[in-house]
Design a protein around this motif. Sequence first.
Motif, short mmCIF file in Angstrom:
data_model
loop_
_atom_site.label_atom_id
_atom_site.label_comp_id
_atom_site.label_asym_id
_atom_site.label_seq_id
_atom_site.Cartn_x
_atom_site.Cartn_y
_atom_site.Cartn_z
N THR A 45 36.81 35.59 29.08
CA THR A 45 35.38 35.87 28.96
C THR A 45 34.95 36.81 30.07
OG1 THR A 45 34.68 34.02 30.36
CG2 THR A 45 34.94 33.57 28.00
N ARG A 46 33.83 37.44 29.87
CA ARG A 46 33.29 38.33 30.88
C ARG A 46 32.82 37.54 32.10
NH1 ARG A 46 28.60 42.85 29.94
NH2 ARG A 46 28.45 43.48 32.10
N THR A 47 32.35 36.32 31.89
CA THR A 47 31.94 35.46 32.99
C THR A 47 33.12 35.13 33.89
OG1 THR A 47 30.25 34.49 31.56
CG2 THR A 47 30.79 33.29 33.55
N LEU A 48 34.27 34.85 33.31
CA LEU A 48 35.47 34.58 34.12
C LEU A 48 35.86 35.81 34.93
CD1 LEU A 48 37.67 32.52 31.63
CD2 LEU A 48 36.48 31.68 33.66
N ALA A 49 35.75 36.97 34.34
CA ALA A 49 36.07 38.21 35.06
C ALA A 49 35.09 38.42 36.21
CB ALA A 49 36.03 39.40 34.10
N SER A 50 33.82 38.15 35.96
CA SER A 50 32.80 38.29 37.00
C SER A 50 33.03 37.30 38.13
CB SER A 50 31.42 38.09 36.38
OG SER A 50 30.42 38.21 37.35
N ASP A 51 33.35 36.06 37.77
CA ASP A 51 33.62 35.04 38.80
C ASP A 51 34.85 35.40 39.63
OD1 ASP A 51 31.44 33.63 37.91
OD2 ASP A 51 32.62 32.19 36.72
N ALA A 52 35.86 35.98 39.01
CA ALA A 52 37.06 36.39 39.74
C ALA A 52 36.72 37.49 40.75
CB ALA A 52 38.14 36.87 38.77
N CYS A 53 35.86 38.40 40.36
CA CYS A 53 35.43 39.46 41.29
C CYS A 53 34.67 38.87 42.46
CB CYS A 53 34.56 40.49 40.57
SG CYS A 53 35.43 41.47 39.35
N LYS A 54 33.76 37.94 42.17
CA LYS A 54 32.96 37.31 43.23
C LYS A 54 33.83 36.50 44.19
CE LYS A 54 28.84 36.91 40.35
NZ LYS A 54 28.01 35.97 39.57
N ALA A 55 34.90 35.90 43.67
CA ALA A 55 35.77 35.06 44.49
C ALA A 55 36.80 35.88 45.27
CB ALA A 55 36.49 34.05 43.60
N GLY A 56 36.84 37.19 45.05
CA GLY A 56 37.77 38.03 45.79
C GLY A 56 39.15 38.10 45.18
N ARG A 57 39.29 37.79 43.91
CA ARG A 57 40.60 37.84 43.26
C ARG A 57 40.86 39.17 42.56
NH1 ARG A 57 39.08 32.32 42.28
NH2 ARG A 57 38.25 32.86 40.22
N VAL A 58 39.90 40.08 42.61
CA VAL A 58 40.07 41.43 42.09
C VAL A 58 39.83 42.39 43.25
CG1 VAL A 58 39.29 43.14 40.43
CG2 VAL A 58 39.29 40.72 39.80
N LYS A 59 40.83 43.22 43.54
CA LYS A 59 40.75 44.10 44.71
C LYS A 59 41.04 45.54 44.32
CE LYS A 59 42.33 40.39 47.69
NZ LYS A 59 41.41 40.17 48.75
N LEU A 60 40.40 46.44 45.03
CA LEU A 60 40.65 47.87 44.90
C LEU A 60 41.14 48.34 46.26
CD1 LEU A 60 40.42 50.64 43.46
CD2 LEU A 60 38.08 50.74 44.28
N ASN A 61 42.38 48.78 46.33
CA ASN A 61 42.99 49.22 47.59
C ASN A 61 42.88 48.16 48.68
OD1 ASN A 61 43.56 51.70 46.38
ND2 ASN A 61 41.56 52.51 46.96
N GLY A 62 43.03 46.90 48.31
CA GLY A 62 43.02 45.81 49.27
C GLY A 62 41.65 45.30 49.67
N ILE A 111 35.89 43.66 45.55
CA ILE A 111 34.86 44.45 44.88
C ILE A 111 33.91 43.52 44.14
CG2 ILE A 111 36.21 46.54 44.64
CD1 ILE A 111 36.90 45.70 41.84
N LYS A 112 32.71 44.01 43.90
CA LYS A 112 31.70 43.25 43.17
C LYS A 112 31.91 43.45 41.67
CE LYS A 112 28.14 43.64 46.70
NZ LYS A 112 26.76 44.07 46.96
N PRO A 113 31.37 42.53 40.86
CA PRO A 113 31.49 42.70 39.41
C PRO A 113 30.82 43.96 38.88
CG PRO A 113 30.74 40.49 39.95
CD PRO A 113 30.75 41.26 41.22
N SER A 114 29.88 44.51 39.64
CA SER A 114 29.16 45.71 39.18
C SER A 114 29.86 47.01 39.59
CB SER A 114 27.74 45.70 39.74
OG SER A 114 27.79 45.72 41.16
N HIS A 115 31.02 46.91 40.22
CA HIS A 115 31.77 48.10 40.63
C HIS A 115 32.08 48.96 39.41
CE1 HIS A 115 34.73 50.57 42.72
NE2 HIS A 115 35.52 50.36 41.69
N GLU A 116 31.90 50.28 39.55
CA GLU A 116 32.18 51.19 38.44
C GLU A 116 33.66 51.57 38.41
OE1 GLU A 116 29.62 54.57 38.34
OE2 GLU A 116 27.81 53.35 38.26
N VAL A 117 34.26 51.41 37.26
CA VAL A 117 35.68 51.70 37.07
C VAL A 117 35.84 53.19 36.79
CG1 VAL A 117 37.70 51.20 35.66
CG2 VAL A 117 36.03 49.42 36.11
#
Length: 138
Positions: free
Chosen positions: A21-38, A41-47
């Motif tokens: 779900t998108r909520t799970l992806a957002s929560d992963a970003c908030k928890a620091g489990r998604v990183k860009l160059n170490g 990033i926030k869930p609103s980061h532009e890809v």
Amino acid sequence: MPEKEKLRIDKYLWAIRMFKTRTLASDACKAGRVKLNGTNIKPSHEVRTGETYQISKGPDRKVILVAGLLENRVDAKKAVDYYQDITPVEQTTAFKSMFHAPVLKRDRGTGRPTKRDRRETDDLKDNFFEKPEGEKEQ
């Protein structure tokens, strides 16, 4: 599917089926489990295409390279075209094997193990975590 120029990371990860779900992806970003160059990033980061993200999902660690932007969720066969999994093979197998111990099962109805069976089981478990000869400790 039309590509967008601006796309949020949580929506992108949901669309390429990294998260259910998108909520799970957002929560992963908030928890620091998604990183860009170490860096977290926030869930609103532009890809942007060409960026590399490190994703931690339970015991799994993935490194993905954005190949294209995908706004809506599609089937798994099409979603693979929008990212490249560049996770080093050594990293994934080494990480997974660290947590998998041998699972010993006995056939149903064979009764309790004898002393001999128990000793063989204990020897198998003890030898599983030892380093093979020729490998040195770090």
